[in-house]
Write a protein that holds these residues in place. Structure first.
Motif, short mmCIF file in Angstrom:
data_model
loop_
_atom_site.label_atom_id
_atom_site.label_comp_id
_atom_site.label_asym_id
_atom_site.label_seq_id
_atom_site.Cartn_x
_atom_site.Cartn_y
_atom_site.Cartn_z
N ALA A 149 -3.69 16.32 -26.48
CA ALA A 149 -2.74 16.05 -25.40
C ALA A 149 -2.71 17.19 -24.38
CB ALA A 149 -1.33 15.84 -25.96
N GLY A 150 -3.56 18.21 -24.57
CA GLY A 150 -3.53 19.35 -23.67
C GLY A 150 -2.41 20.31 -24.05
N GLY A 151 -2.17 21.28 -23.18
CA GLY A 151 -1.12 22.25 -23.46
C GLY A 151 -1.05 23.27 -22.33
N SER A 152 -0.13 24.19 -22.42
CA SER A 152 0.70 24.35 -23.59
C SER A 152 1.93 23.44 -23.61
CB SER A 152 1.15 25.81 -23.72
OG SER A 152 1.93 26.20 -22.61
N SER A 153 2.17 22.74 -22.49
CA SER A 153 3.29 21.79 -22.45
C SER A 153 2.83 20.41 -22.91
CB SER A 153 3.88 21.72 -21.04
OG SER A 153 4.24 22.99 -20.56
N GLY A 154 2.00 20.39 -23.95
CA GLY A 154 1.42 19.13 -24.43
C GLY A 154 2.45 18.22 -25.04
N GLY A 155 3.40 18.77 -25.80
CA GLY A 155 4.45 17.94 -26.37
C GLY A 155 5.30 17.29 -25.30
N ALA A 156 5.63 18.04 -24.25
CA ALA A 156 6.43 17.50 -23.16
C ALA A 156 5.70 16.37 -22.45
CB ALA A 156 6.79 18.61 -22.18
N ALA A 157 4.41 16.58 -22.15
CA ALA A 157 3.65 15.56 -21.42
C ALA A 157 3.49 14.29 -22.25
CB ALA A 157 2.28 16.12 -21.05
N VAL A 186 0.80 11.80 -16.18
CA VAL A 186 2.11 12.06 -15.61
C VAL A 186 1.98 13.18 -14.58
CG1 VAL A 186 3.36 11.28 -17.65
CG2 VAL A 186 2.76 13.71 -17.44
N TYR A 187 3.09 13.59 -14.00
CA TYR A 187 3.11 14.65 -13.01
C TYR A 187 3.63 15.94 -13.65
CZ TYR A 187 2.65 10.94 -9.51
OH TYR A 187 2.21 9.87 -8.77
N GLY A 188 3.02 17.07 -13.28
CA GLY A 188 3.50 18.37 -13.71
C GLY A 188 3.45 19.32 -12.54
N PHE A 189 4.51 20.08 -12.34
CA PHE A 189 4.61 20.91 -11.14
C PHE A 189 4.81 22.38 -11.50
CE2 PHE A 189 7.03 22.62 -7.42
CZ PHE A 189 6.01 22.48 -6.48
N ARG A 190 3.88 23.21 -11.05
CA ARG A 190 4.04 24.67 -11.12
C ARG A 190 4.70 25.12 -9.83
NH1 ARG A 190 1.11 29.61 -13.27
NH2 ARG A 190 1.77 31.21 -11.80
N PRO A 191 5.95 25.62 -9.89
CA PRO A 191 6.62 26.03 -8.65
C PRO A 191 6.07 27.35 -8.11
CG PRO A 191 8.17 25.71 -10.50
CD PRO A 191 6.80 25.77 -11.06
N SER A 192 6.44 27.67 -6.87
CA SER A 192 6.15 29.00 -6.34
C SER A 192 6.70 30.04 -7.31
CB SER A 192 6.81 29.18 -4.97
OG SER A 192 6.21 28.37 -4.00
N GLU A 458 3.97 6.44 -4.65
CA GLU A 458 4.35 5.12 -4.15
C GLU A 458 3.13 4.27 -3.85
OE1 GLU A 458 7.30 3.96 -4.10
OE2 GLU A 458 8.61 5.71 -4.22
N ALA A 459 2.06 4.93 -3.38
CA ALA A 459 0.86 4.18 -2.99
C ALA A 459 -0.01 3.79 -4.17
CB ALA A 459 0.04 5.01 -2.00
N THR A 460 -0.01 4.59 -5.24
CA THR A 460 -0.95 4.36 -6.33
C THR A 460 -0.32 3.75 -7.58
OG1 THR A 460 -0.66 6.60 -7.22
CG2 THR A 460 -2.37 6.30 -5.54
N ARG A 461 0.88 4.20 -7.93
CA ARG A 461 1.59 3.73 -9.13
C ARG A 461 0.71 3.81 -10.38
NH1 ARG A 461 7.08 3.84 -8.93
NH2 ARG A 461 7.70 3.40 -6.78
N LEU A 462 -0.09 4.85 -10.48
CA LEU A 462 -0.98 5.00 -11.63
C LEU A 462 -0.21 5.24 -12.92
CD1 LEU A 462 -3.67 7.21 -9.88
CD2 LEU A 462 -4.03 4.90 -10.76
N VAL A 463 0.98 5.84 -12.82
CA VAL A 463 1.77 6.13 -14.02
C VAL A 463 2.22 4.85 -14.72
CG1 VAL A 463 3.90 7.25 -14.84
CG2 VAL A 463 2.49 8.37 -13.12
#
Length: 473
Positions: A149-157, A186-192, A458-463
């Motif tokens: 599932a990847g990581g390190s936030s694999g459980g969350a994803a 899903v989407y994951g965001f690394r902030p500034s 909105e355009a793709t709705r891949l999730v």
């Protein structure tokens, strides 16, 4: 009512606020979903007693709303402290250790009304983008249970993909909010860097690499959670004022221009099918009247890598050298952790200085690139989700990987200089596995990236393409 879990977090929150569903009903649906699928994916760990959770949900139904997250079940990545819950960090050294207080980010989510139900799984100390550890085992990819599932936030994803959570927190040093998001659609965001504080412990001046941040099934949800998590901590020197990003999430993005960095001129080995999938996905930006064109990064990828592995090992050693120096705890560290710590301890002050100069030079060059583009694009991963029993892939496209994380090198240009970056789903390969694109911009462009991401969503709705395993629920 099981379909209610398909709704985004803000849709669930609106239904709770209108009384269309109670927090107790939502908690019961969540616990039923966890019971049905978590045994296969192992995404949520240290789950609290169901009766206690239902009682807390009933209490939420009978109290004034605290914030938009009021009544939403939330599980915390097992690197962060949530009061009353174990914080194992995936390590037998800390297994069973119960947190006495919430970390800053957790306290902010709880203050917004979230009900903390447990933790999400992570690799030992978050090292490596494959979620497995000797405390809780491995997290499996919901789209193929034989894969990582990847990581390190694999459980969350994985929890997001399985609709066990509507929104999630994570952290990102070397792609840990992006790689698992790509592999779980899903989407994951690394902030500034500095927008979302960590804890005021140890060094708070020098180790500017890792950050906390949000994950979700839409950029709109991510924007709402980011606003909850954001804001400086006066005890830390590098926090930055954080203008809310949610109010502008639906602003037009027509006319934006994006640069495609590809495989960095051949510097990054990429498994077959990934680049072609990314390039097909990028063609959909035209539907949003967003121009995409190839761009030469104009900076040596090898220098970026050498700077990164020096500063990363130095930071890891700074955090865990005491565990290494104690023979009893050293015997419980995984080999990759020992390797990082030993490298970090070996550097001279000038080694660190030289690595930081490279980082500074790359920051300057990136700023020049952004003069012509609203954002830049890279693949999020260099490989497809690999067999879950592997520790890490030893080869990529026939090239030997010389470290346990070299196969993630594509995330380093963002991580090294603290840029904001959103993983956006790119679709599925012929193997049925998901992939993603990294959309990143200059420091402080968090809002712009999330606006572009929401338009993409909105355009793709891949999730909407759920894991096959959910068909049985």
């Amino acid at each position: 009512m099981g379909d209610f879990l398909d709704k985004d977090a803000l849709e669930q929150a609106a239904a709770l606020e209108k009384g269309e569903i109670s927090a107790e009903e939502l908690m019961r649906l969540t616990l039923d979903r966890i019971e049905a699928v978590n045994g296969d994916v192992n995404a949520i760990v240290s789950l609290r007693d169901p009766d206690d959770l239902l009682a807390e949900a009933r209490a939420a139904d009978n109290t004034r709303r605290k914030g938009w997250m009021h009544g939403l079940p939330q599980a915390i990545k097992d690197l962060a402290n949530a009061k009353g819950l174990p914080t194992s960090k995936g390590s037998p050294i800390f297994a069973g250790q119960v947190a006495e207080a919430d970390d800053i980010m957790v306290a902010r989510m709880r203050a917004a009304g979230a009900i903390i139900i447990g933790k999400t799984n992570t690799p030992e100390f978050g090292l490596g983008s494959h979620t497995f550890n000797p405390v809780h085992g491995a997290t499996h990819n919901p789209y193929d249970l034989s894969r990582s599932a990847g990581g390190s936030s694999g459980g969350a994803a994985a929890a997001l993909a399985c609709r066990m959570l509507a929104v999630a927190d994570g952290s990102d040093m070397m792609g840990s909010l992006r790689n698992p998001a790509a592999w779980n659609n899903v989407y994951g965001f690394r902030p500034s860097w500095g927008r979302v504080p960590s804890e005021p412990q140890g060094d708070t001046f020098l180790h500017q690499l890792s950050t906390n941040g949000p994950m979700g099934r839409s950029p709109r949800d991510i924007a709402a959670l980011l606003d909850v998590q954001s804001g400086p901590d006066p005890r830390q020197p590098h926090g930055c004022p954080a203008e809310p990003v949610f109010p502008g999430i639906d602003a037009p993005v027509t006319g934006a221009k994006v640069g495609w960095l590809g495989d960095w001129g051949g510097a990054y080995a990429v498994e077959g099918g990934l680049m072609s999938l990314c390039e097909r996905a990028m063609s959909r930006f035209a539907d949003l009247s967003i121009e995409v064109e190839p761009v030469d990064p104009g900076f040596d990828a090898a220098q970026i890598w050498e700077s990164w592995i020096t500063l990363r090992s130095w930071a890891v050693a700074g955090s865990y050298a005491a565990l290494y120096e104690n023979p009893e705890t050293r015997s419980k560290l995984k080999p990759e952790a020992i390797w990082e710590i030993e490298r970090g301890l070996s550097f001279t002050a000038m080694d660190i200085h030289c690595a930081s100069v490279i980082r500074s030079n790359w920051f300057t060059r990136a700023a020049e690139l952004f003069e012509g583009y609203d954002a830049l694009l890279l693949p999020t991963t260099q490989v497809w989700p690999f067999p879950v029993e592997w520790a890490w892939p030893k080869q990529v496209a026939g090239l030997d990987m010389d470290t346990y994380h070299r196969w993630m090198e594509v995330v380093i240009p963002v991580s090294l200089i603290g840029l904001p970056c959103l993983n956006i789903p790119a679709g599925f390969g012929d193997n049925g596995l998901p992939a993603g694109l990294q959309l990143f911009g200059p420091r402080g462009s968090d809002s712009r990236l999330l606006r572009i991401g929401q338009a993409w969503h909105e355009a793709t709705r891949l999730v909407a393409q759920k894991p096959p395993m959910l068909a049985k629920t």
